[in-house]
Design an enzyme around this catalytic site. Structure first.
Site, PDB file in Angstrom:
ATOM      1  N   ASP A   1     107.397 -12.024 -46.613  1.00  0.00           N
ATOM      2  CA  ASP A   1     106.457 -13.199 -46.698  1.00  0.00           C
ATOM      3  C   ASP A   1     106.837 -14.181 -47.606  1.00  0.00           C
ATOM      4  O   ASP A   1     107.439 -13.630 -48.475  1.00  0.00           O
ATOM      5  CB  ASP A   1     105.028 -12.708 -46.520  1.00  0.00           C
ATOM      6  CG  ASP A   1     104.079 -13.871 -45.871  1.00  0.00           C
ATOM      7  OD1 ASP A   1     104.329 -14.856 -45.887  1.00  0.00           O
ATOM      8  OD2 ASP A   1     103.035 -13.467 -45.744  1.00  0.00           O
TER       9      ASP A   1
ATOM     10  N   GLU B   1      94.611 -19.409 -45.310  1.00  0.00           N
ATOM     11  CA  GLU B   1      94.991 -18.270 -46.527  1.00  0.00           C
ATOM     12  C   GLU B   1      94.116 -18.077 -47.593  1.00  0.00           C
ATOM     13  O   GLU B   1      92.921 -18.580 -47.279  1.00  0.00           O
ATOM     14  CB  GLU B   1      96.451 -18.536 -46.953  1.00  0.00           C
ATOM     15  CG  GLU B   1      97.465 -18.530 -45.962  1.00  0.00           C
ATOM     16  CD  GLU B   1      99.110 -18.474 -46.142  1.00  0.00           C
ATOM     17  OE1 GLU B   1      99.279 -17.556 -47.220  1.00  0.00           O
ATOM     18  OE2 GLU B   1      99.674 -19.461 -45.945  1.00  0.00           O
TER      19      GLU B   1
END
Ligand code: BGC
Ligand code: BGC
Length: 816
Positions: free
Chosen positions: A316, A516
């Site tokens: 990621d 997020e």
């Protein structure tokens, strides 16, 4: 409660016994999975032959992925990078709203660069990835599906497969090969900012959807369709435990036992692998204190050995940099733990160079590098990348009419209809007759960005207007259409004002978009704690004797007891996306009075009774939600609710991201002059008593007003995430010398801005965090997150200092 069989028991015992030992792999075994995509000897032989002819440099290039905001086709040619991605804010020539043709052209440019490289052996095409997580929603005009939380409520795995198919086609139209989806997080704490990306708190729903989404995106293994025309590579993410971090903290620590990690958080992986998923993304989070990006037991042990995953593990966004001993530009630990491709958006060049050295020194064994490259090549070969030609030459490429086509939008509208969960329906107010005089109110009524949420055109889903959604309908648009067609009358009035009293009011309100960590709500699940305008609107309409239908837009279940009390009917609509018409389909009867579509959705997350009631998951001991997992009324069911408790949670403090607000700095912090003789700070009123500070520099020499943080503040993630420092200020008397503002080492000049500001008027200063540091690392441990300095005289009042996602031009780093 899940029954734990003998094997489970044993696993739990082992987990308990092994807590202290690092070898997590030994604690439990994950299921052996048989992928529907068998190993193809022809492909393996071809890989052998390619590998034999590759240089070390070429191999290292393959395992590095860069972001299009930080890499050029020329770089790709030179470094032979294996992949590129378009992050949530990255787009052709930096324009999120770029036309589809520009995306395709850009894909071609990068692909051509990979083919123009002077390969020693075979030319290896790159693969281009993007987060098409609720449709290909980064691209203007695409079909936008409900976010996964809404899809969870549909309980319809077959629909999930069709959504995957549509998404893949729209991606291929614009030149993409690879989707960073589906998210298989099993979300156990509603405070997490990514909760809406997860289908459910219940592993069984995630399990039943995982393979279907993979099949929709990639096609069905064994058919010629598989990774063929109109299909893309799928990614199961984020392996593993992302939805189970303590306190729901994004990128936090999952403290589950090894067995819970497998049985709850890992539930979606076996079916995704069985359906042939070709990539898995490692999670930013940790498991029991260890970052997954450095966890060999999980990446190699659980995923590759136990579950026999033979595709590629991608990292990621700079997540490798969080592994102990690593930085964004150096992390042999991740590759050695089993990662096959780094996601190194802006850090790729340094990372490439260091990784190369680490291979040459033997710190990364050649066998491990070869295995990583083998897996990447295997995926590229299975996806026919070597034969497909340039992105624009493939079937469906350039067919931009597919973006938001009527057929695709019909699938999305069906998903919206099926995702709505009816929570309250007093006196069976719904379904409504469309022949009435309908008032449509609330700031979400005609706001397509708000009904779509994060990961929509921009990363945070902010900075957008309805004009940015050419193939979409707002909720108001759908209502207006249905009511007009039946001879009724609909009026849009965001603030709820009206001249003739309506028969009914539909109020659309809820959370504003986030993505997020920006969406983490560590303190409480109370909806809009600081601003009660929506509640006031509901109460005003109700007090006027108008029946009120609430349409609540949110990425999570929230404490809305007061809003429920003030509504006659209440629909949890989550984040439905581009098809607002799916809501009117269910709210209204047909003109002849018959039912059009009944409510179908069932909660995939438990709904809290109190604002502090989290974690709250079906099967918990003492489970006591307001609406249980699986709740959802149908037309004709009694839907009255008693008056609910409106007692607000105690405590409070400053919201996350605030450095100074409501007249205070966070607990334990300070604000002072350095040196103390440089001037004075005094409390003054703006909106409330002493909610601001008037700061007077007396010109006796360089002096700084500093906010000191204790413990130091980590803003590295916010910096790479392109967030900004936002300061509300009023110049009371202009500066007589240069002025700077700083968070880390770099001072940003703001004298020019302050001199140009009208004296005595409140203004907002927005400085991208990137202006304060050359790398995210520099923002990791800020002891002085704010320092305003001048040697001259200045009288400046400030009221709110915070870090948030605000759109400003990239080059705006102040003016002397
Ligand atoms: C997110 C991933 C995403 C990636 C690329 C990360 O910050 O955690 O889900 O795929 O960025 O945009
Ligand atoms: C990117 C996202 C990424 C995020 C992570 C953003 O700038 O566009 O894709 O997930 O940063 O910090």
């Amino acid at each position: 409660m899940r029954k734990i069989g003998a094997a489970g028991m044993l696993a739990l015992l082992l987990a308990g016994a092994a807590l202290a030992a690092p070898a997590k792999q030994a604690e439990v075994h994950w299921p052996a999975v048989r992928s529907a995509v068998p190993r193809d000897p022809k492909i393996e032989a071809r890989i052998d032959s390619i590998l034999r002819r590759m240089s070390i440099e070429e191999k290292v290039g393959q395992i590095v992925q860069a972001d299009i905001a930080f890499v050029t086709p020329e770089d790709v040619r030179k470094y032979k990078l294996g992949s590129i991605l378009a992050g949530g804010n990255s787009a052709p020539h930096g324009d999120n709203k770029a036309p589809a043709a520009d995306w395709l052209k850009q894909a071609d440019d990068f692909w051509n660069a990979s083919q123009a490289a002077d390969w020693k052996g075979e030319k290896i095409p790159l693969i281009y990835g993007i987060d098409a997580v609720h449709g290909h929603a980064n691209i203007v005009g695409a079909t936008i599906f409900p976010q996964n939380i809404g899809l969870g409520a549909t309980r319809d795995p077959e629909l999930i497969r069709r959504i995957g198919e549509v998404t893949a086609k729209e991606m291929v139209a614009t030149g993409f090969d690879w989707d960073f989806s589906p998210t298989l997080a099993v979300v156990r704490d509603d405070r997490w900012g990514r909760i809406y990306e997860g289908f459910s708190e219940n592993p069984s729903i995630v399990r039943s959807y995982a393979g279907k989404m993979v099949e929709g995106l990639q096609g069905v293994p064994g058919t010629k369709n598989f990774l063929g025309a109109g299909h893309v590579i799928a990614t199961a993410k984020h392996f593993v435990g992302d939805g189970g971090t303590a306190g729901g903290k994004d990128q936090g620590d999952n403290q589950s036992s090894a067995a819970q990690l497998r049985d709850i958080h890992g539930a979606g992986y076996p079916p995704a692998i069985a359906a042939g998923v070709q990539s898995v993304m490692a999670s930013f989070s940790s498991v029991r204190g260890e970052k997954v990006h450095g966890d060999k037991a999980l990446l190699t042990g659980a995923l590759k050995q136990d579950m026999r995953f033979d595709g590629l593990i991608v990292g990621d966004w700079n997540a490798h940099g969080q592994v102990n001993g690593c930085s964004n530009t150096s992390c042999p630990q991740s590759i050695n733990a089993g990662l096959d491709m780094f996601m190194a958006p802006d850090s790729w060049k340094g990372l490439y160079e260091n990784t190369l050295k680490q291979v040459q020194s033997g710190e990364i064994p050649m066998s491990r590098l070869d295995d990583a490259v083998r897996r990447i090549l295997r995926v590229k070969l299975r996806a026919h990348m070597f034969d497909k030609g340039a992105p624009s030459a493939r079937p469906y490429a350039g067919k931009f009419e597919l973006l938001g086509s009527p057929e695709h939008r019909a699938v999305a509208r069906e998903a919206v209809r099926k995702s709505l969960v009816l929570l309250k329906n007093a006196r069976q107010l719904l379904p409504l007759s469309p022949k009435m005089n309908v008032l449509v109110a609330g700031d979400g009524a005609d706001n397509i960005a708000k009904q779509s949420g994060g990961w929509t055109i921009s990363w945070q889903g902010t900075g957008l207007t309805n004009a940015d959604f050419p193939h979409a309908q707002s909720i108001w648009g759908g209502i207006n259409e249905a009511v007009n067609a039946a001879g009724g009358k609909a009026t849009l009035s965001a603030d709820g004002s009206y001249s003739a009293k309506p028969d009914v009011a539909i109020v659309v309100f809820g959370e504003d978009p986030y993505a997020e960590f920006v969406g983490d709500r560590p303190r409480s699940l109370e909806f809009s704690p600081a601003d009660k305008k929506d509640l006031e609107l509901l109460r005003k309409l109700k007090a006027a004797g108008i029946p009120v239908v609430s349409i609540f837009l949110s990425g999570r279940p929230m404490w809305v007891n007061p809003e429920l009390n003030a509504s006659d009917a209440f629909v949890a609509a989550f984040l439905p996306g581009s098809e607002g018409g799916g809501i009117s389909d269910v709210l209204f009867r047909k003109p002849d009075g018959s039912i059009h579509y009944d409510f179908h959705g069932k909660l995939s997350y438990s709904w809290p009774k109190r604002a502090d009631q989290t974690p709250l998951n079906v099967g918990d001991k003492g489970y006591d939600p307001l609406f249980a997992f699986g709740y959802g009324l149908k037309n004709g069911q009694k839907g009255d609710l008693p008056q609910l408790s409106q007692e607000r949670p105690k405590g409070g403090g400053l919201p996350e991201g605030v450095l100074f607000g409501r007249g205070a700095v966070p607990q334990g912090w300070s604000m002072a002059f350095e040196p103390a003789i440089g001037g004075q700070i005094k409390g003054v009123d703006r909106r409330a008593q002493e909610d601001s500070r008037q700061i007077t520099w007396n010109g006796s020499g360089p002096a700084t007003v500093a906010i000191r943080a204790n413990p130091p503040l980590d803003l590295s993630r916010e910096t790479t995430g392109q967030l900004s420092l936002v300061v509300d200020y009023r110049v009371d008397s202009p500066p007589t010398a240069p002025v700077t503002i700083a968070m880390a080492s770099t001072r940003v000049p703001i004298g020019g801005v302050l001199r140009a500001a009208p004296v005595g008027q409140w203004q907002t200063l927005t400085v991208p965090l990137g202006c304060f540091a050359t790398s995210g690392d520099e923002m990791k441990a800020l002891t002085t997150p704010l320092a305003i300095t001048t040697a001259g005289q200045l009288k400046l009042t400030i009221s709110d200092v915070r870090v948030l996602s605000a759109t400003v031009p990239q080059d705006q780093c102040g003016a002397p």
